[in-house]
Motif scaffolding. Structure first.
Motif, PDB file in Angstrom:
ATOM      1  N   UNK A 100       9.411   1.071  19.196  1.00 48.10           N
ATOM      2  CA  UNK A 100       9.153   0.323  17.983  1.00 48.10           C
ATOM      3  C   UNK A 100       9.590   1.108  16.760  1.00 48.10           C
ATOM      4  N   UNK A 123      12.605   0.232  13.992  1.00 46.92           N
ATOM      5  CA  UNK A 123      12.306   0.183  12.566  1.00 46.92           C
ATOM      6  C   UNK A 123      12.918   1.336  11.785  1.00 46.92           C
ATOM      7  N   UNK A 125       1.660   6.430  19.408  1.00 46.80           N
ATOM      8  CA  UNK A 125       0.664   5.383  19.541  1.00 46.80           C
ATOM      9  C   UNK A 125       0.388   4.608  18.276  1.00 46.80           C
ATOM     10  N   UNK A 126       1.167   4.841  17.190  1.00 51.72           N
ATOM     11  CA  UNK A 126       0.951   4.047  15.967  1.00 51.72           C
ATOM     12  C   UNK A 126       2.135   3.113  15.797  1.00 51.72           C
ATOM     13  N   UNK A 127       2.397   2.308  16.820  1.00 56.13           N
ATOM     14  CA  UNK A 127       3.665   1.606  16.902  1.00 56.13           C
ATOM     15  C   UNK A 127       3.835   0.538  15.839  1.00 56.13           C
ATOM     16  N   UNK A 128       2.723   0.008  15.301  1.00 57.93           N
ATOM     17  CA  UNK A 128       2.866  -1.077  14.346  1.00 57.93           C
ATOM     18  C   UNK A 128       3.269  -0.567  12.976  1.00 57.93           C
ATOM     19  N   UNK A 129       3.267   0.770  12.774  1.00 59.21           N
ATOM     20  CA  UNK A 129       3.547   1.288  11.442  1.00 59.21           C
ATOM     21  C   UNK A 129       4.775   2.166  11.451  1.00 59.21           C
ATOM     22  N   UNK A 154       2.717   7.298   7.871  1.00 59.36           N
ATOM     23  CA  UNK A 154       3.332   6.118   8.457  1.00 59.36           C
ATOM     24  C   UNK A 154       4.066   5.280   7.445  1.00 59.36           C
ATOM     25  N   UNK A 155       4.732   4.236   7.936  1.00 59.25           N
ATOM     26  CA  UNK A 155       5.487   3.287   7.108  1.00 59.25           C
ATOM     27  C   UNK A 155       6.433   4.001   6.164  1.00 59.25           C
TER      28      UNK A 155
END
Lengths: 639, 215, 207
Positions: B145, B149, B184-188, B200-201
């Motif tokens: 991910x 991104x 493990x912080x795949x959404x960010x 993150x991000x």
């Protein structure tokens, strides 16, 4: 509350005592402090909230509850205000005092922090009306918002450990196994093996002692379901493990946590210590005759150690390499004794099945796969995060209804399921339901639940190369097909991405994949070829363009693209000039900028920062000639 | 330490080795299976010997100094159990940031495991290093991910602004860059960690600001 | 009390005692299954995968390694077929990626039997070939002989190699165990002329 509980009546008395102290109408802010939200800066927000409450002398009257993952990671940091169940998203440190003043004290809603539906523009107040949550069914994850994972009293007050008392005092071990078998619970780690059958095999194996193991070595890139469960609700996993031990007849359990999850390790260690202190672990649990101990093992950074036989070898103290699994590990596992290994999510489902009954579990999902499954929906969707849905939901619903569609409304290209063992699914199969058996038919698999969505800017050859490189790095190197076969595959894909692809390369890839699939020692090797094979089958035209025309249609392979500033659009704002890390852009305040191709490292920083879309990526044709020296930019009117 | 009998030539001998499934008969060189009960017996006798040695260590008039003393502290904490080899190595790595050769040799002597097994464990896992690292460890997540991104861009910017490649240390010893497969912080995505602090991000212009916080 | 069970290998039925592997059962019938990492005096390792055979059990066919699979009642084994020959040829060609094509010994005779072209992937090799296929026989034999091993594996995946530990050099008894079992002819001799890189050189980056 430091004494051991010695009987069922004492536990019920303690539970009622804790419940009596809690006031259900007390204003509470439940804010997520999982690892993901920590990356977004949540510790400062929590500190600001606590300072504000102290300043206003409200410590006794308002509760700040630090919970595990609440699911909606894209809109984080998020918080839920009880008892009205208002959800606030994208909170910043500056909003902390406003939240206390307006919502907690003044009972008014702050409009700008609510969820805004991108299609209708209206704001939504409650959790259950938000589209991301409306289509989910969350028996496992909704509990995360109700208690602090570091406090065992919260878990007991919400009815925790009542499944354990039911199994200890009211059910026999054979009844527990038959209940799990009837519910058709299948392993959530990716294999999908029926859990009840595994428990029965372990119980009936002749040797002693028997072991039970929790597998929290979630190496799949793109998946973080186990981390959220372990951080948010560690006691439910512990309860499931003890129930399993009662059913199988085991006295020793192991929990294997990977080293990259420090917060999960901290929470589960604390949970084990608290459970031991209160008498849920150790000798004579709750006054019964059953004794059980748990030991926590840390991983050390190897993806291959998550495979079940490799994990058992690692617990024995040796290097975590897989063993040939021709005799099931349920019969011969750690130190050649019967060992039952299950994934974190499987253990977390066990207390729910015992309390609500096998029939309830069977009623959710499809005929072959019952219950709910947590997926991590990540990649290029608008709403990324953790979703929990009943089995059988279609991929289209996942991506469009819950995910909200592709980011920036680009074109959908593929969805990758199951980590490095799974495959790519193109647009024509979007209507397929997701469960253990359906996706196998098209060459992919559901796996442990990672779902990565890709759009038109992703090059399928590049992503296939990424997976092969990942597996090459993580392979243990014991057997020849996996180690050398992946080396050759990686070299071929590297050549293709650099423009050196040859006509016979696809034939070599297909031939090699047969050997890698059939002759490898463990599941890492035998499923290693899936990403490359599915990418070849469903996106053949991209591969042909790479090999024959040396062109990358998605404009992602660095060696096949060039960056070029269109002189007619450039506004000479000097932004990209300053941003370039190798100073390859030249120009001036009144002169259009141009890129020196020899210095350019194709990092893409200028493409990201230009506000006028003047930087273009070209592939498959030669770079246009540079504008003559001193060309003035064409200024846009009205700016 | 345990009596084995070869089924081919009927030779009996006292086996003292470390294998747990098969042993070689010294007489006819055939493979002899070791049963699970015999393995248990072997472990029990080895444990008894270790306990005897432990009392000898306790009554030693002097304390172990230097590297032997450091290793002895951790080995004692884990009760001289050889199945905790990897956990002891993790603790040593955390406290000293790397594993010098002398420490591994000392560990092999005190825990009574073969040196080849200690070295194999120390070079198999990614968390262990046998060479010293910089003061601050930057880990860039290269999961699926994060890659989709844009984590490759972040890695390139870090490499060019610090002047080192992946797995190398800057010449002033300030930073070491490493890649890790999924935090493990795949959404960010894209996510990096510096010394256990998550960021993150990320966008390309955040890097300078983050690096300046660490001396 | 070991039971006898009946299995079928290449059409021939045989009655054997329980608790042995397919490879041992085939040896009793004088059927030759090729192997590179197996030795009758050592525990099965399962690294080379050349001993792959096709078995049929309960109606499903599978490819398994004969040196590790325990026999069971009603097993049907096929040791040669088109698919198995293809796989064995491919494994030999892949092994040549690590070892290079100048091998002698067991691997060379197997390569000529299965018509494997050991230089097929020669263009994909990026480092100096070492003549070693990492079968592990020398390490396992050394552990048997000394109970502490002069040589061992280090690294993982493509960086896996066999090194010699300088601290243990003096317990090498020059017993020629490792030289006797090497299937590619990499170990020329023991003692004075070192065949393995030293661990210090490997860690320092000199090799």
């Amino acid at each position: 509350m430091k004494r051991r509980i010695k009987s069922l009546e004492e536990l019920e008395k303690l539970r009622n005592e804790i419940k009596a102290k809690k006031d259900p109408n007390k204003p509470t802010i439940a804010i997520c402090v999982g690892s993901g939200c920590i990356a977004l800066g949540v510790p400062e927000i929590v500190k600001a909230l606590k300072n504000d409450i102290t300043r206003r002398n409200l410590i006794e009257k308002v509760e700040i509850r630090e919970t595990g993952c609440l699911g909606s990671c894209e809109e984080g940091p998020m918080a839920i205000i009880y008892p009205e169940e208002i959800c606030y998203f994208r909170i910043k440190t500056e909003d902390a005092s406003e939240i206390i003043e307006k919502t907690i004290i003044g009972k008014k809603i702050i409009e700008r922090l609510l969820y805004k539906d991108p299609n209708t523009g209206r704001t939504v107040k409650n959790l259950k009306d938000i589209p991301f949550y409306k289509y989910q069914l969350r028996p496992l994850l909704e509990k995360n918002a109700l208690f602090d994972p570091k406090k065992i009293e919260d878990y007991i007050a919400q009815g925790g450990y009542s499944a354990l008392t039911k199994c200890l005092f009211k059910m026999k071990p054979e009844d527990i196994i038959s209940e799990i078998k009837t519910s058709n619970l299948r392993g959530r780690g990716g294999g999908g093996f029926p859990t009840g059958t595994k428990w029965q095999t372990t119980k009936e194996a002749p040797e002693d002692p028997k072991y039970v193991i929790v597998n929290c070595d979630e190496g799949d890139p793109g998946a973080f379901m186990d981390r959220a469960l372990m951080e948010g609700n560690p006691h439910s996993i512990l309860e499931g493990l003890i129930i399993g031990a009662i059913a199988i007849g085991s006295q020793q359990g192991f929990i294997y946590v990977r080293e990259e999850y420090p917060l999960a390790l901290e929470n589960i260690s604390l949970a084990v210590r608290q459970a031991e202190g209160l008498g849920f672990l150790g000798k004579n649990i709750l006054g019964s005759e059953f004794s059980f101990n748990v030991r926590i093992h840390r991983g050390a950074g190897a993806f291959v150690s998550g495979e079940s036989s490799a994990l058992m070898t690692a617990i024995e103290g040796k290097v975590g390499e897989p063993r040939p699994k021709y005799v099931h590990t349920a019969v011969k596992g750690i130190w050649n004794r019967p060992s039952c290994l299950n994934n974190v999510e499987t253990w977390a489902n066990v207390p729910l099945i015992i309390l609500n009954g096998a029939k309830w579990f069977r009623g959710i999902g499809t005929k072959g796969s019952s219950g709910t499954k947590i997926f991590s929906l990540v990649g290029k969707v608008k709403n990324t995060g953790l979703v929990e849905v009943p089995m059988g939901i279609t991929l289209q619903d996942l991506v469009y209804k819950i995910g909200g569609g592709i980011k920036e409304d680009k074109e959908f290209k593929a969805i990758q399921t199951g980590g490095p063992s799974g495959g790519f699914i193109p647009k024509k199969y979007l209507k397929l339901p997701v469960d253990f058996d359906e996706l196998d038919k098209i060459g992919s698999m559901m796996g442990s639940g990672g779902m990565v969505v890709m759009d038109e800017d992703t090059c399928m050859v590049d992503v296939a190369k990424y997976f092969v490189d990942f597996l090459l790095e993580e392979s243990c190197g014991k057997c020849i097909p996996c180690r050398d076969g992946l080396k050759v595959l990686s070299s071929i894909l590297d050549d293709i991405c650099r423009g050196g692809g040859k006509k016979e390369d696809t034939q070599i890839i297909n031939d090699l994949s047969e050997t890698i699939k059939e002759a490898s020692l463990c599941a890492l090797g035998s499923t290693a070829a899936n990403p490359v094979l599915t990418s070849l089958e469903y996106f053949k035209d991209e591969w042909e363009q790479h090999i024959k025309e040396k062109k990358c249609p998605a404009k992602a392979c660095k060696a096949l693209i060039n960056y070029y500033i269109e002189p007619k659009k450039c506004q000479a704002c000097l932004l990209c000039l300053k941003e370039c890390p190798v100073n390859a852009i030249h120009g001036d305040k009144d002169q259009v900028h141009w890129i020196e191709q020899e210095k350019c490292t194709k990092c893409g920083a200028c493409y990201d920062i230009c506000n006028f879309n003047a930087v273009e990526r070209i592939s498959g044709r030669p770079v246009p000639p540079l504008p003559p020296n001193g060309t003035k930019p064409i200024r846009k009117k009205g700016k | 330490m345990v009596l084995l009998k070869c089924r081919h030539c009927d030779y009996k001998w006292d086996y003292e080795g470390i294998k747990e499934h098969y042993a070689t008969c010294p007489n006819c060189r055939y493979k002899v299976r070791i049963t699970t009960e015999q393995v248990d017996e072997l472990h029990k006798r080895k444990m008894d010997l270790k306990i005897k040695n432990r009392y000898a260590v306790k009554n030693r008039p002097f304390k172990l100094k230097g590297i032997a003393g450091i290793v002895d502290g951790f080995v004692k904490e884990y009760n001289y159990d050889e199945s905790m080899l990897i956990q002891i190595l993790l603790k040593l790595q955390e406290n000293f940031k790397w594993l010098p050769k002398e420490m591994l040799i000392e560990l092999s002597k005190q825990l009574k495991v073969p040196l080849s097994q200690v070295y194999q464990a120390a070079t198999f896992y990614k968390s262990f290093t046998v060479a010293p690292r910089g003061r601050h460890l930057i880990r860039v997540c290269m999961g699926t991910s994060c890659k989709v991104r844009g984590s490759q861009l972040i890695l390139d910017i870090l490499e060019s602004s610090l002047g080192v490649k992946n797995n190398e240390t800057t010449s002033d010893g300030r930073f070491t860059i490493e890649t890790v497969n999924c935090i493990g912080c795949c959404a960010l995505g894209p996510v990096i960690t510096v010394d256990d602090e998550y960021h993150g991000n990320l966008k390309s212009f955040d890097i300078e600001r983050i690096l300046s916080k660490y001396k | 009390m070991v039971n006898s069970i009946t299995i079928e290998i290449d059409g021939k039925k045989i009655k054997v005692k329980e608790g042995i592997t397919i490879l041992e059962a085939a040896n009793q019938l004088n059927i030759d299954i090729p192997n590179l990492c197996h030795h009758e005096e050592l525990e099965p390792f399962g690294a080379c995968r050349i001993c792959s055979v096709e078995i049929e059990r309960k109606g499903r066919t599978r490819i398994v390694a004969a040196c590790c699979y325990p026999i069971e009642e009603g097993l049907k084994v096929k040791t040669r077929s088109e698919k198995i020959d293809r796989i064995r040829k491919a494994i030999l060609e892949l092994a040549a990626v690590t070892s290079g094509e100048n091998v002698t010994g067991e691997m060379r005779s197997l390569a000529s039997e299965y018509n494997a072209d050991l230089s097929k992937f020669a263009s994909r090799i990026t480092f100096k070939p070492t003549k070693c296929i990492l079968c592990g026989l020398c390490v396992r034999r050394c552990t048997e002989a000394t109970w502490d091993s002069v040589i061992g594996f280090v690294g993982r995946g493509v960086e896996r190699q066999i090194v010699e530990f300088p601290e243990k050099k003096d317990i090498c008894a020059v017993c020629t165990y490792c030289h006797d079992v090497c299937p590619t002819g990499r170990i020329k001799s023991t003692g004075a002329d070192p065949s393995f890189p030293s661990l210090d050189d490997v860690l320092a980056g000199r090799e």
